[in-house]
Scaffold this active site. Structure first.
Site, PDB file in Angstrom:
ATOM      1  N   HIS A  48      -0.569   9.987   3.932  1.00 34.86           N
ATOM      2  CA  HIS A  48      -1.889   9.950   2.884  1.00 34.86           C
ATOM      3  C   HIS A  48      -2.387  11.255   2.709  1.00 34.86           C
ATOM      4  O   HIS A  48      -2.564  12.057   3.636  1.00 34.86           O
ATOM      5  CB  HIS A  48      -2.374   8.823   3.321  1.00 34.86           C
ATOM      6  N   HIS A  98       3.610   5.709  -4.710  1.00 34.31           N
ATOM      7  CA  HIS A  98       3.010   6.053  -3.468  1.00 34.31           C
ATOM      8  C   HIS A  98       4.160   5.844  -2.346  1.00 34.31           C
ATOM      9  O   HIS A  98       4.150   6.805  -1.459  1.00 34.31           O
ATOM     10  CB  HIS A  98       2.017   4.928  -3.208  1.00 34.31           C
ATOM     11  N   GLU A  99       4.771   4.763  -2.353  1.00 37.98           N
ATOM     12  CA  GLU A  99       5.915   4.425  -1.340  1.00 37.98           C
ATOM     13  C   GLU A  99       6.844   5.500  -1.190  1.00 37.98           C
ATOM     14  O   GLU A  99       7.446   5.767  -0.074  1.00 37.98           O
ATOM     15  CB  GLU A  99       6.223   2.895  -1.079  1.00 37.98           C
ATOM     16  N   HIS A 128       6.248   8.379   1.026  1.00 42.25           N
ATOM     17  CA  HIS A 128       6.312   8.106   2.333  1.00 42.25           C
ATOM     18  C   HIS A 128       7.942   8.320   2.590  1.00 42.25           C
ATOM     19  O   HIS A 128       8.174   8.856   3.507  1.00 42.25           O
ATOM     20  CB  HIS A 128       5.920   6.666   2.778  1.00 42.25           C
TER      21      HIS A 128
END
Length: 310
Positions: free
Chosen positions: A276, A266-267, A270
Site C-alpha cells: 500500500h 489495485h489488486e 499487489h
C-alpha cells in the site's frame, strides 16, 4: 355497476405498474443502502482510553486484522476495555492516514475506518508499510535521495527477470461482466511497466488467477460481507486475486457500488509486488469509496519501476 367498477380497477392497476420496482434496474443499480461490515465502528464515537464500551472487542479485531494490534493473551483481545495497547494502535492508524494522533475515536478516524478497503494488512510483523521510507534512486551517474510513499512486501518478492509475460485466467465463479474491466486494468499496468499480459483459457494453467468468493476460503483472512474488505491479492509469485462476491459491483462510477476496474488495478499492483501507498490519490492506497473510480498515479508507477529497476 360494472362500468363504474372498471375505471376503479384500471386506476389501481396503473398505480401498481408505476410503483412496482423494475426487474431490469435491480441488477445494474443498487437498491437501498446496505449495512456495511464496518458499521459497528460508528457506535464507538468518542471512545478513548479508560472506557469500557460494548463493541470495543470488534474494534480490536479490526485493528488486529490490518496489523495494528497484537495482544499477549486472548482475554485482552476479546474484552471491551479501551486500554493502553488499543490507544497506541489507534494513534498509529491515525498517523498512517494523516489524522491527528489523539488515540480517540473521533469523527475523522471513524470516517476513515469505515471506508471499504483492501484486505492486505498495513503492518506485518511490526513493519509499518504505510510510513514513508528513505530510498536512494539513481538518476544518471548521481544518487538522488528521495522519500517514497509506495511500499513493497517483506523481502521485496517480485517476478524474475525472465518472467515479463504473465498469463491470467478467470475462475468459473467470475461474472462475465467483470472480465473486460479486469482486462483493461491489466493493459493499464502493461503500458507503465515492462510486463505484458494475456488471458488464458479457464482450463489452462496461468501465472495469475482471478476469482470471486464469499466468507472464508482458505489461507487468507475471510471476507466480511458488504462494505468491508472488498478484495485481496497475494505477493509474487503466488498469483491469486480474489474479489468479495458479497459486494455490489459496477462498471464505472455507480452510487453505492464498487468499480471492477479500479479494484482490479489495485489488486494487480499487489500481484506485481507493490504493497500500500500512503498517497490517497494513488491506486495502491488501501481504501476506496463506493462510486469512486481511480487510475494509476505517479506514485504507483514510481514504485513498480523502483521494484524492478526500470
Amino acid at each position: 355497476m360494472a362500468f363504474k367498477i372498471f375505471p376503479l380497477i384500471s386506476f389501481l392497476f396503473l398505480i401498481f405498474i408505476l410503483l412496482a420496482p423494475s426487474g431490469h434496474a435491480k441488477r445494474s443499480i443498487p437498491s437501498g443502502k446496505k449495512t456495511s461490515a464496518f458499521d459497528f465502528i460508528k457506535k464507538l464515537k468518542g471512545c478513548h482510553k479508560g472506557n469500557t464500551t460494548k463493541g470495543i472487542h470488534e474494534l480490536k479485531a479490526y485493528l488486529e486484522k490490518f496489523g495494528y494490534l497484537r495482544y499477549p493473551n486472548k482475554t485482552q483481545a476479546t474484552d471491551d476495555d479501551f486500554d493502553d495497547i488499543l490507544e497506541s494502535a489507534i494513534k498509529t492508524y491515525q498517523e498512517n492516514y494523516h489524522i491527528k494522533p489523539s488515540g480517540v475515536m473521533d469523527d475523522e478516524t471513524i470516517s476513515k475506518m469505515t471506508t471499504p478497503r483492501c484486505g492486505v494488512p498495513d503492518i506485518v510483523n511490526g513493519t509499518n508499510y504505510m510510513q514513508p521510507r528513505n530510498r536512494n534512486h539513481k538518476s544518471g551517474s548521481s544518487g538522488v535521495h528521495v522519500v517514497s510513499h509506495y511500499s513493497f512486501f517483506e523481502g521485496e518478492p517480485k517476478w524474475p527477470p525472465s518472467k515479463t509475460h504473465l498469463t491470467y485466467r478467470f475462475l468459473p465463479n467470475v461474472p462475465a461482466v467483470a472480465m473486460d474491466p479486469v482486462a483493461r486494468a491489466f493493459q493499464k499496468w502493461q503500458s507503465s511497466t515492462h510486463f505484458t499480459f494475456a488471458r488464458a483459457q479457464t482450463d489452462q494453467n496461468s501465472d495469475l488467477v482471478i476469482g470471486f468468493y464469499r466468507g472464508d476460503h482458505g489461507d487468507i483472512d475471510p471476507f466480511d460481507g458488504p462494505g468491508g474488505t472488498l478484495a485481496h491479492a497475494f505477493a509474487p509469485t503466488n498469483g491469486r486475486f480474489h474479489y468479495d462476491a458479497d459486494e455490489q459491483w459496477s462498471i464505472g462510477s455507480v452510487a453505492d457500488a464498487f468499480d471492477y476496474e479500479t479494484v482490479a488495478l489495485h489488486e494487480i499492483g499487489h500481484l506485481l509486488g507493490l504493497r500500500h501507498s500512503s498517497v490517497e490519490a494513488a491506486i495502491m492506497y488501501s481504501e476506496i469509496s463506493a462510486g469512486q473510480t481511480k487510475n494509476l498515479h505517479e506514485d504507483d508507477i514510481a514504485g513498480i519501476r523502483d521494484l524492478y529497476n526500470l
